[in-house]
Scaffold this active site. Structure first.
Site, PDB file in Angstrom:
ATOM      1  N   ASP A 104       0.245  86.506  23.016  1.00 36.13           N
ATOM      2  CA  ASP A 104      -0.550  86.001  24.130  1.00 36.13           C
ATOM      3  C   ASP A 104       0.303  85.097  25.027  1.00 36.13           C
ATOM      4  O   ASP A 104       1.416  85.497  25.398  1.00 36.13           O
ATOM      5  CB  ASP A 104      -1.798  85.297  23.582  1.00 36.13           C
ATOM      6  N   TYR A 211      -3.670  80.405  33.684  1.00 32.17           N
ATOM      7  CA  TYR A 211      -4.158  81.525  34.496  1.00 32.17           C
ATOM      8  C   TYR A 211      -3.954  81.266  35.982  1.00 32.17           C
ATOM      9  O   TYR A 211      -3.657  82.199  36.741  1.00 32.17           O
ATOM     10  CB  TYR A 211      -5.624  81.811  34.149  1.00 32.17           C
ATOM     11  N   HIS A 272      -6.829  91.295  18.277  1.00 29.71           N
ATOM     12  CA  HIS A 272      -5.893  90.493  19.066  1.00 29.71           C
ATOM     13  C   HIS A 272      -5.116  89.492  18.219  1.00 29.71           C
ATOM     14  O   HIS A 272      -3.981  89.162  18.530  1.00 29.71           O
ATOM     15  CB  HIS A 272      -6.692  89.754  20.144  1.00 29.71           C
TER      16      HIS A 272
END
Length: 294
Positions: A104, A211, A272
């Site tokens: 990630d 982000y 994930h």
């Protein structure tokens, strides 16, 4: 947590105070978490790996108990800050060469570090690697609904809305831990610790800053597809959960275009969070990979 006593430490590097947990001795391994996570995501991996390695699991800037500076100007420099944080951490700990285990957000840091400081690395181990070869597939019609959070997290009110109270934070964080896992409920034993972490002042915004910082590059990739880059030369191992809904295992098809020496395999029964969902497999694979590089 089974009575294991965590060794919490702090150091100053690259202008910030970094929190990390450290156990074991041997070849240094730095474990880099993603979002929505912090160092504790590695709790099932640190004790077994520490039997053969010097394991360090830091909180990235903005996360956990590390410092939470404001976004740089331009925001895109945040990745550079993460890279220099890692270099400063390694320098302070006396690591001339070390391995990185990541996924990630941490995987972006690992790739950028490998391109900037390849001489410092013994190897790279990725879970479900978000690499440039995914290109515009992030926003394909059958996947676009999976990436809504990448836009939501950039809103200036997102952190205050999610962090309005314990329940709102729990609802948001729990959604991703469940939805991205092979089986819902796998994180339930630790959910309170996750929510308590993200309810600490600045931790929601600290994670959301990632982000905002990557938005320009994200849009460019969606418009123009996978960029051409020199291949990472560091020996690389990728273990990809077959049931990851946000990072599809079939997207591993272009790893060879970006990594010169890469070994890939899928992981059944994992989504994930392979390291957390299938820790025995993850620990065995990490130990085998880095053991062969000694």
């Amino acid at each position: 947590m089974n009575g294991f006593e965590w060794n919490h430490q702090y150091l100053d590097a690259n202008g910030i105070r970094i929190h990390y947990v450290r156990h074991g001795e041997g070849l240094p391994l730095v474990l880099l978490h993603g979002w929505p996570e912090f160092w504790l995501t590695w709790r099932k991996n640190i004790p077994p790996l520490a039997e053969g390695f010097d394991v360090v699991a830091p909180d990235l800037r903005g996360f956990g108990d590390s410092d939470k500076p404001v976004l740089p100007d331009p925001p895109g420099d945040l990745l550079k800050d993460y890279v220099e944080d890692l270099r400063g951490l390694a320098d302070a700990l006396g690591f001339e060469r070390f391995g990185i285990v990541s996924h990630d957000v941490g995987a972006y840091v690992a790739q950028a570090f490998a391109r900037g400081y390849p001489e410092r690395l013994s190897g790279l181990f990725f879970f479900n690697c978000p690499y440039p070869g995914i290109g515009e597939r992030w926003a394909e019609a059958d996947h676009v609904n999976e990436i809504w959070y990448q836009s939501f997290n950039q809103q200036p009110w997102a952190a205050s809305l999610v962090g309005e109270n314990y329940k709102t934070c729990e609802t948001y964080i729990h959604h991703f831990l469940d939805h991205w896992s092979y089986k819902p409920g796998l994180f339930d034993d630790d959910l309170d610790l996750w929510v308590e972490n993200f309810m600490k002042p600045g931790n929601l915004q600290g994670g959301f800053n990632w982000y905002t910082s990557t938005n320009e590059g994200r849009i460019k990739q969606l418009r123009h597809g996978a960029p051409e880059l020199p291949k990472v030369e560091t020996p690389t191992r990728v273990l990809w959960g077959e049931s990851d809904s946000v990072l599809k295992v079939e997207w591993a098809d272009r790893l060879g275009d970006y990594f010169a020496n890469v070994d890939f395999s899928p992981a059944q029964g994992a989504g994930h969070f392979v390291h957390y969902e299938r820790p025995e497999l993850a620990n065995e694979e990490i130990s085998s990979f880095f053991g062969a590089l000694r």
